[in-house]
Motif scaffolding. Sequence first.
Motif, PDB file in Angstrom:
ATOM      1  N   ALA B 202       0.850  -1.183   0.000  1.00  0.00           N
ATOM      2  CA  ALA B 202       0.000   0.000   0.000  1.00  0.00           C
ATOM      3  C   ALA B 202       0.895   1.246   0.000  1.00  0.00           C
ATOM      4  CB  ALA B 202      -0.909  -0.005   1.223  1.00  0.00           C
ATOM      5  N   PHE B 203       0.385   2.337  -0.562  1.00  0.00           N
ATOM      6  CA  PHE B 203       1.168   3.564  -0.624  1.00  0.00           C
ATOM      7  C   PHE B 203       0.404   4.750  -0.043  1.00  0.00           C
ATOM      8  CE2 PHE B 203       3.873   1.321  -3.556  1.00  0.00           C
ATOM      9  CZ  PHE B 203       5.097   1.961  -3.451  1.00  0.00           C
ATOM     10  N   LEU B 204       1.127   5.562   0.735  1.00  0.00           N
ATOM     11  CA  LEU B 204       0.631   6.891   1.073  1.00  0.00           C
ATOM     12  C   LEU B 204       1.532   7.846   0.308  1.00  0.00           C
ATOM     13  CD1 LEU B 204      -1.177   8.784   2.752  1.00  0.00           C
ATOM     14  CD2 LEU B 204       0.526   8.698   4.569  1.00  0.00           C
ATOM     15  N   TYR B 205       0.976   8.457  -0.751  1.00  0.00           N
ATOM     16  CA  TYR B 205       1.767   9.295  -1.645  1.00  0.00           C
ATOM     17  C   TYR B 205       1.531  10.762  -1.297  1.00  0.00           C
ATOM     18  CZ  TYR B 205       3.378  11.425  -6.016  1.00  0.00           C
ATOM     19  OH  TYR B 205       4.033  12.203  -6.950  1.00  0.00           O
ATOM     20  N   ILE B 206       2.544  11.368  -0.687  1.00  0.00           N
ATOM     21  CA  ILE B 206       2.407  12.751  -0.231  1.00  0.00           C
ATOM     22  C   ILE B 206       2.985  13.677  -1.293  1.00  0.00           C
ATOM     23  CG2 ILE B 206       3.147  14.386   1.534  1.00  0.00           C
ATOM     24  CD1 ILE B 206       3.295  11.985   3.459  1.00  0.00           C
ATOM     25  N   THR B 207       2.198  14.666  -1.716  1.00  0.00           N
ATOM     26  CA  THR B 207       2.677  15.536  -2.788  1.00  0.00           C
ATOM     27  C   THR B 207       1.934  16.863  -2.809  1.00  0.00           C
ATOM     28  OG1 THR B 207       3.129  15.644  -5.164  1.00  0.00           O
ATOM     29  CG2 THR B 207       1.050  14.675  -4.506  1.00  0.00           C
ATOM     30  N   HIS B 208       2.557  17.833  -3.529  1.00  0.00           N
ATOM     31  CA  HIS B 208       1.837  19.080  -3.791  1.00  0.00           C
ATOM     32  C   HIS B 208       1.351  19.077  -5.236  1.00  0.00           C
ATOM     33  CE1 HIS B 208       5.672  19.805  -5.670  1.00  0.00           C
ATOM     34  NE2 HIS B 208       5.102  20.779  -6.348  1.00  0.00           N
ATOM     35  N   ASP B 209       1.702  18.024  -5.965  1.00  0.00           N
ATOM     36  CA  ASP B 209       1.493  18.014  -7.403  1.00  0.00           C
ATOM     37  C   ASP B 209       0.311  17.119  -7.773  1.00  0.00           C
ATOM     38  OD1 ASP B 209       1.622  17.896 -10.104  1.00  0.00           O
ATOM     39  OD2 ASP B 209       3.628  17.026 -10.223  1.00  0.00           O
ATOM     40  N   LEU B 210      -0.804  17.741  -8.131  1.00  0.00           N
ATOM     41  CA  LEU B 210      -2.013  16.974  -8.409  1.00  0.00           C
ATOM     42  C   LEU B 210      -1.864  16.105  -9.653  1.00  0.00           C
ATOM     43  CD1 LEU B 210      -4.622  19.774  -7.675  1.00  0.00           C
ATOM     44  CD2 LEU B 210      -4.258  17.720  -6.317  1.00  0.00           C
TER      45      LEU B 210
END
Lengths: 325, 329
Positions: B202-210
């Motif tokens: 599973a991934f928690l993908y943290i980003t500012h880029d939609l």
Amino acid sequence: MNETILSIQDLVVEFEVRDGNLRSVDHVFLDVPKASFMGLIGESGCGKTTIVQAILNLMPENGYIRAGKIYFDGIEILSLPPEKLRRIRWEKIAMVFQAAQNSLNPVMRISEHMIDTVLAHRRESRARILERASRLLELVRLDPDRVLVSYPHELSGGMKQRVIIALSLLLEPEMLILDEPTTALDLISQAYLMEMLREIHRELGITMLMVTHDVSNVAKVAERVAVMYAAKILEVGSTEDIFYRARHPYTVGLINAIPSIVGDLSSKKPIPGLPPSLINPPPGCRFHPRCSLATQLCQEEEPQMEEVEAGHSVACHHWKKVRAK
Amino acid sequence: MTELLQLDDVQMVFERGWIRKRRGAWAISGVSIAIREGEILALAGESGCGKTTLGRIALGLLRPTAGRVLYKGKDIWREKGDGLRPTGQLVHQDSYSALNPVRTVYQTLSAPLRRYGVPRNKLKEEVKKLLEFVGIMPPEYFLNKYPYHLSGGMRQRLVFARSIIPKPGFIVTDEPVSMIDASLRLSILDLMLKLNRELKIAFLYITHDLATARYFAQKGKIAIMYLGKIVEEGQMEMVLEQPLHPYLRALLSAAPVPDPEIARKKKLIQLKEAEPPSAEAPPPGCRFHPRCPYAHEVCGKEEPSLRDFGEGHRVACHFVDTLPPWRLI
């Protein structure tokens, strides 16, 4: 097309580094039409920032302009004596550097920055300078009454960036060069800045050259785009030429590698391989090790820029086989 | 339905002061998220919204000041020992600082492999298999390279190779592609998709880029964070197609698009203020109300809670029903 305001001809720039000579700009030609908004795109390390440093002859210590000529308004500026070149900088060509927010003096109010900048170039009354500064601050959507008396730390990153743009316009230059103007800004501030640059360009008719790795930002504001890869310019054309009718496999691949918030994602894919080292670049076409169309010819002979239609040039042996989706 | 990881009403207040502790920044106030086994959740927001802090809490690296963190139903701060550690991994943006500069590729991978039970005589074979799996090829060529020999993309692949050795249940990735060249970004996201598909991580993908969030979590979920709160969440496709919170709409209207025609037609939603207020003193009521073009009086007084608008699409806004219809162009 309009007359050319800036013309770069056969420019070669090298950096002396420990491992040898790094040729960061290799026989580059580029014409910027007067009153146009031009984007120069490329990935990190491709030499795009070096080009703008060379335009104003602001090379770092280990950087050398080995060959080439740069004409601004018909005058060759690389051979000008320092004092004459200094007058062209900022008065004729202003420049906003990467992360310029941090270049404001922390112990000077914004009004003093404005006055200092003008007085370094010409004599003018403080009142007149501040009047013009106020108009420009309004143009970049800042409240002059508040901002002029502020110190840099009292402003946010996005506001400082806009102050820098107002400062750069203070001497009414004919050309504004922006190097990665959106670095370190939030998404919403970025969008406002882009919108503002477009307005400034429209209202003042000033020539803009924006250097960036952000292909999407260029799509919004630029009228013409130059694509740079491994110290070479590979393709130049109108924004539509580049985004819809690209003829260089690298341009096609780059645009196809940018994800988007709209549209089909299934055809998106990265470009295989890695950008080459500039100390020992591959022979022939620099993109050939990553290119699906590459042949023997591409390894042996460097492609020259060819005009494929009016105002659209490309350096690829096989551009006739390239079809952008 | 089994939740792999669950953050339940988590709150994080950082203390300030050295001798006399005072309450300082509210990084996170009352956030609940859940990730199922093998699921992808993109957590998007601008700098300072608390997304990185939330990622650290999810990994058990930070203890929240209130709320619970459950891994497979167990509260990780009540279990003895470091029961959670081997099951969650972190990959952040700077691969250079994540790797030991004086260790070769082989050493970087063989030490943890050894620790996780690979016998000495099988190490080389396993390292090669791992390198091949993450696309560092040919493996023999890279075995004795140091991190500074590798490109940013290769280094990030190496970090991912190392992160899967403990067979993690989930990986928290914090802006993993923001330092990677544009032409190669998708290759790292594709590698993450491969880990998700083939290893069920599973991934928690943290980003500012939609845009990268949409690419990576196409079939997963997205949560939008603003000043320490989740303002909208749901299935990626549904949320981006029909965004309901004014903040998400503003973000989408500001997001650059690599298509000149769409980019020029797109209307930027004008906010009352371009920049967010300080997270240390978030505004009362709805935290977005000072910037929101649709705000009414009540927004400054009452904090909206997340409400479900169908199929898990949840939004925290008082005026979802009266907002104008959404159009990107």
